[in-house]
Design a protein around this motif. Structure first.
Motif, PDB file in Angstrom:
ATOM      1  N   SER A   1       0.809  -1.234   0.208  1.00  0.00           N
ATOM      2  CA  SER A   1       0.001   0.023   0.114  1.00  0.00           C
ATOM      3  C   SER A   1       0.775   1.209   0.070  1.00  0.00           C
ATOM      4  CB  SER A   1      -0.602   0.091   1.271  1.00  0.00           C
ATOM      5  OG  SER A   1      -1.794  -1.055   1.409  1.00  0.00           O
ATOM      6  N   ALA A   2       2.190   1.208   0.986  1.00  0.00           N
ATOM      7  CA  ALA A   2       3.103   2.249   0.908  1.00  0.00           C
ATOM      8  C   ALA A   2       3.552   2.992  -0.234  1.00  0.00           C
ATOM      9  CB  ALA A   2       3.386   1.939   1.943  1.00  0.00           C
ATOM     10  N   LEU A   3       3.476   1.484  -0.891  1.00  0.00           N
ATOM     11  CA  LEU A   3       4.598   1.495  -1.873  1.00  0.00           C
ATOM     12  C   LEU A   3       3.839   2.115  -3.163  1.00  0.00           C
ATOM     13  CD1 LEU A   3       6.963  -1.647  -2.130  1.00  0.00           C
ATOM     14  CD2 LEU A   3       7.548   0.922  -1.696  1.00  0.00           C
ATOM     15  N   ARG A   4       2.714   2.589  -3.715  1.00  0.00           N
ATOM     16  CA  ARG A   4       1.284   2.433  -4.933  1.00  0.00           C
ATOM     17  C   ARG A   4       0.848   3.776  -4.139  1.00  0.00           C
ATOM     18  NH1 ARG A   4      -2.004  -2.735  -5.921  1.00  0.00           N
ATOM     19  NH2 ARG A   4      -1.178  -3.593  -5.372  1.00  0.00           N
ATOM     20  N   ARG A   5       1.581   4.920  -3.271  1.00  0.00           N
ATOM     21  CA  ARG A   5       1.266   5.981  -2.776  1.00  0.00           C
ATOM     22  C   ARG A   5       2.381   6.549  -3.637  1.00  0.00           C
ATOM     23  NH1 ARG A   5       0.128   4.335   2.537  1.00  0.00           N
ATOM     24  NH2 ARG A   5      -1.858   4.432   3.334  1.00  0.00           N
ATOM     25  N   PRO A   6       2.059   8.090  -4.349  1.00  0.00           N
ATOM     26  CA  PRO A   6       2.753   9.277  -4.846  1.00  0.00           C
ATOM     27  C   PRO A   6       3.698   9.550  -4.291  1.00  0.00           C
ATOM     28  CG  PRO A   6       0.773   9.642  -4.930  1.00  0.00           C
ATOM     29  CD  PRO A   6       0.333   9.230  -4.145  1.00  0.00           C
ATOM     30  N   TRP A   7       5.256   9.159  -3.622  1.00  0.00           N
ATOM     31  CA  TRP A   7       5.762   9.694  -2.628  1.00  0.00           C
ATOM     32  C   TRP A   7       6.809  10.052  -3.353  1.00  0.00           C
ATOM     33  CZ3 TRP A   7       3.955   9.557   1.772  1.00  0.00           C
ATOM     34  CH2 TRP A   7       3.645   8.062   2.651  1.00  0.00           C
ATOM     35  N   GLY A   8       6.563  11.790  -3.849  1.00  0.00           N
ATOM     36  CA  GLY A   8       7.863  11.851  -3.792  1.00  0.00           C
ATOM     37  C   GLY A   8       7.211  11.632  -5.904  1.00  0.00           C
ATOM     38  N   ALA A   9       6.304  11.637  -6.097  1.00  0.00           N
ATOM     39  CA  ALA A   9       6.816  11.135  -7.729  1.00  0.00           C
ATOM     40  C   ALA A   9       6.984  12.369  -8.582  1.00  0.00           C
ATOM     41  CB  ALA A   9       5.422  10.607  -7.896  1.00  0.00           C
ATOM     42  N   ALA A  10       7.682  12.552  -9.843  1.00  0.00           N
ATOM     43  CA  ALA A  10       7.620  13.234 -10.687  1.00  0.00           C
ATOM     44  C   ALA A  10       6.914  13.609 -12.021  1.00  0.00           C
ATOM     45  CB  ALA A  10       8.985  13.502 -11.476  1.00  0.00           C
ATOM     46  N   PRO A  11       6.700  14.365 -12.678  1.00  0.00           N
ATOM     47  CA  PRO A  11       5.576  13.850 -14.046  1.00  0.00           C
ATOM     48  C   PRO A  11       5.704  12.998 -14.824  1.00  0.00           C
ATOM     49  CG  PRO A  11       5.461  16.135 -13.396  1.00  0.00           C
ATOM     50  CD  PRO A  11       6.509  15.797 -12.084  1.00  0.00           C
TER      51      PRO A  11
ATOM     52  N   THR B   1       8.751  -0.311  -9.675  1.00  0.00           N
ATOM     53  CA  THR B   1       7.536   0.475 -10.354  1.00  0.00           C
ATOM     54  C   THR B   1       7.632   1.980  -9.551  1.00  0.00           C
ATOM     55  OG1 THR B   1       5.968  -1.027 -11.082  1.00  0.00           O
ATOM     56  CG2 THR B   1       5.208   1.096 -10.448  1.00  0.00           C
ATOM     57  N   ALA B   2       7.273   1.529  -8.269  1.00  0.00           N
ATOM     58  CA  ALA B   2       7.869   3.261  -7.403  1.00  0.00           C
ATOM     59  C   ALA B   2       8.559   4.470  -7.320  1.00  0.00           C
ATOM     60  CB  ALA B   2       8.226   2.965  -5.916  1.00  0.00           C
ATOM     61  N   VAL B   3       9.765   3.987  -7.573  1.00  0.00           N
ATOM     62  CA  VAL B   3      10.991   4.266  -8.018  1.00  0.00           C
ATOM     63  C   VAL B   3      11.102   5.047  -9.300  1.00  0.00           C
ATOM     64  CG1 VAL B   3      13.892   4.095  -8.106  1.00  0.00           C
ATOM     65  CG2 VAL B   3      12.468   2.644  -6.196  1.00  0.00           C
ATOM     66  N   LEU B   4      10.775   4.188 -10.442  1.00  0.00           N
ATOM     67  CA  LEU B   4      10.045   4.774 -11.945  1.00  0.00           C
ATOM     68  C   LEU B   4       9.774   5.445 -12.101  1.00  0.00           C
ATOM     69  CD1 LEU B   4      10.781   1.487 -13.831  1.00  0.00           C
ATOM     70  CD2 LEU B   4      12.331   3.206 -13.634  1.00  0.00           C
ATOM     71  N   GLY B   5       8.543   5.581 -10.720  1.00  0.00           N
ATOM     72  CA  GLY B   5       8.016   6.751 -10.892  1.00  0.00           C
ATOM     73  C   GLY B   5       8.048   7.915 -10.024  1.00  0.00           C
ATOM     74  N   GLU B   6       9.198   7.698  -9.239  1.00  0.00           N
ATOM     75  CA  GLU B   6       9.912   9.045  -8.982  1.00  0.00           C
ATOM     76  C   GLU B   6      10.410   9.475  -9.390  1.00  0.00           C
ATOM     77  OE1 GLU B   6      11.127   7.943  -3.726  1.00  0.00           O
ATOM     78  OE2 GLU B   6      12.744   6.709  -5.192  1.00  0.00           O
ATOM     79  N   ARG B   7      11.023   9.289 -10.844  1.00  0.00           N
ATOM     80  CA  ARG B   7      11.999   9.911 -11.462  1.00  0.00           C
ATOM     81  C   ARG B   7      11.003  10.080 -12.710  1.00  0.00           C
ATOM     82  NH1 ARG B   7      17.790   5.811 -11.859  1.00  0.00           N
ATOM     83  NH2 ARG B   7      17.426   5.724  -9.761  1.00  0.00           N
ATOM     84  N   GLY B   8      10.097   9.503 -12.886  1.00  0.00           N
ATOM     85  CA  GLY B   8       8.553  10.693 -13.319  1.00  0.00           C
ATOM     86  C   GLY B   8       9.251   9.158 -15.207  1.00  0.00           C
ATOM     87  N   VAL B   9       9.420   8.671 -15.123  1.00  0.00           N
ATOM     88  CA  VAL B   9       9.591   7.299 -15.714  1.00  0.00           C
ATOM     89  C   VAL B   9       7.806   6.878 -16.140  1.00  0.00           C
ATOM     90  CG1 VAL B   9       9.815   5.113 -17.052  1.00  0.00           C
ATOM     91  CG2 VAL B   9      11.845   6.928 -16.031  1.00  0.00           C
ATOM     92  N   PRO B  10       7.152   6.813 -17.012  1.00  0.00           N
ATOM     93  CA  PRO B  10       6.075   6.348 -17.425  1.00  0.00           C
ATOM     94  C   PRO B  10       5.592   4.606 -16.927  1.00  0.00           C
ATOM     95  CG  PRO B  10       7.065   6.569 -20.334  1.00  0.00           C
ATOM     96  CD  PRO B  10       7.983   7.550 -18.331  1.00  0.00           C
TER      97      PRO B  10
ATOM     98  N   ALA C   1      16.920   0.917 -11.693  1.00  0.00           N
ATOM     99  CA  ALA C   1      16.033   2.312 -12.668  1.00  0.00           C
ATOM    100  C   ALA C   1      17.394   2.666 -13.570  1.00  0.00           C
ATOM    101  CB  ALA C   1      16.240   2.668 -11.174  1.00  0.00           C
ATOM    102  N   ASP C   2      18.279   2.429 -13.091  1.00  0.00           N
ATOM    103  CA  ASP C   2      19.089   3.539 -13.578  1.00  0.00           C
ATOM    104  C   ASP C   2      19.131   2.860 -15.329  1.00  0.00           C
ATOM    105  OD1 ASP C   2      20.132   5.142 -11.975  1.00  0.00           O
ATOM    106  OD2 ASP C   2      21.770   3.696 -11.923  1.00  0.00           O
ATOM    107  N   ARG C   3      19.194   1.399 -15.114  1.00  0.00           N
ATOM    108  CA  ARG C   3      18.777   0.820 -16.589  1.00  0.00           C
ATOM    109  C   ARG C   3      17.955   1.611 -17.046  1.00  0.00           C
ATOM    110  NH1 ARG C   3      19.245   0.711 -20.877  1.00  0.00           N
ATOM    111  NH2 ARG C   3      19.503  -1.294 -22.184  1.00  0.00           N
ATOM    112  N   ILE C   4      17.320   1.184 -16.983  1.00  0.00           N
ATOM    113  CA  ILE C   4      15.762   2.148 -17.554  1.00  0.00           C
ATOM    114  C   ILE C   4      15.167   3.450 -17.600  1.00  0.00           C
ATOM    115  CG2 ILE C   4      12.936   2.152 -17.186  1.00  0.00           C
ATOM    116  CD1 ILE C   4      13.085  -0.653 -15.671  1.00  0.00           C
TER     117      ILE C   4
END
Length: 324
Positions: free
Chosen positions: A183-193, A219-228, A315-318
């Motif tokens: 549940s915590a990982l699915r929240r937009p913690w500091g997510a970039a557009p 998925t959450a780390v990619l969301g932080e970086r703004g990766v769709p 996350a870096d590779r993606i």
């Protein structure tokens, strides 16, 4: 549910110097207000103040309140637990620490962040509000990568090991913690557009694979970086995966397999062969396999597939597929 998959960095030792009330609360997995209440009601708290009236907890102070937490988790009334903790600490301050190594209910955490120790203790008590608060503050303070590698994953590993060695005793603890972590990982913690106009990354567990938490962390780390991203979760059937790839036209496909029994190389070949676009300009996805189920190399019959190792490296590779 509680398998973690991604290897983590070396652990940090717990702080033994004088601590603030907030630091002690995070270490023990209780609310700061609970510690202050125990101090007012039962006299169990830090013995000294610094200039400005700030409370500082010494190792001896922490030993007392650790024993208080242990006893209340066993169902001992708080007043009685405080009396026992104060009496035992007065005779031998290190008794609770020695007990931790021999107590069959203790978790094998090793050297971890204080937030990890607090999270595990809150989970063992089945204290859902404390688990949620610990996860919230850790994610807000440190971000997803550190929260996963140094707090969530070690706690899940420890509870999983305890479950394996204790029969069915810790199943409820593992389920509660896994649900709250998810549940915590699915929240937009500091997510970039999300990057506008870029083809997303498709993430899915292979058919029959139910362990989703490591993929949720990615998925959450990619969301932080703004990766769709497009996350499909557990056990996506092969036909549905192939259809999703053709419909979405993703920049990359990440296939997670926690077990060698579920890692399907024929599926990798199927996804690698998927294509879309106009005739003469067909496009194929970049296929990335992740999880301990895959061998170091996908194999010659899965050309183009690349194995991801480690959350940060993945996350870096993606992220490299989405140049600024």
């Amino acid at each position: 549910m509680g398998a973690t998959g991604w290897p983590g960095p070396a652990r940090h030792s717990a702080v033994d110097a004088a601590l603030t009330t907030g630091s002690v609360a995070r270490r023990l997995g209780v609310a700061p207000t609970t510690l202050r209440s125990w101090e007012r009601r039962y006299g169990i708290g830090p013995a000294h103040r610094e200039h400005g009236r700030h409370r500082r907890w010494t190792p001896v102070d922490v030993v007392r309140v650790e024993e208080m937490c242990r006893l209340t988790a066993l169902g001992v009334p708080p007043a009685e637990a405080a009396r026992v903790a104060l009496r035992e600490a007065a005779t031998e301050a290190r008794v609770p620490r020695a007990r931790q190594h021999s107590d069959p209910g203790a978790l094998p955490l090793g050297n971890v962040r204080q937030e990890c120790r607090g999270l595990a203790r809150a989970a063992v008590r089945l204290d859902a509000p404390a688990v949620e608060a610990q996860l919230r503050s850790t994610l807000a303070d440190h971000g997803v990568t550190v929260a996963w590698e140094e707090v969530m994953a070690p706690a899940l590993h420890a509870i999983g090991r305890k479950w394996a060695s204790s029969g069915e005793r810790y199943v409820e603890v593992e389920h509660l913690l896994s649900w709250h972590v998810s549940s915590a990982l699915r929240r937009p913690w500091g997510a970039a557009p999300e990057a506008g106009g870029d083809a997303p990354v498709l993430l899915a567990c292979v058919p029959a694979e139910q362990h989703t938490l490591p993929l949720e962390a990615l998925t959450a780390v990619l969301g932080e970086r703004g990766v769709p991203t497009r996350m499909f979760g557990a056990a996506l059937p092969a036909e549905a995966l192939y259809e999703a790839v053709r419909r979405i036209g993703p920049s990359a496909v990440v296939l997670w397999a926690h077990s060698r029994n579920t890692a399907d190389r024929a599926l990798v070949h199927l996804v690698t062969s998927a294509e879309w676009g106009v005739r003469g300009a067909r496009t194929h996805p970049t296929v990335l396999v992740a999880g301990p189920g895959w061998s170091p190399r996908p194999g010659p019959h899965a050309p183009g597939a690349e194995r991801l190792t480690g959350l940060r490296a993945a996350a870096d590779r993606i992220g490299s597929l989405f140049p600024d």
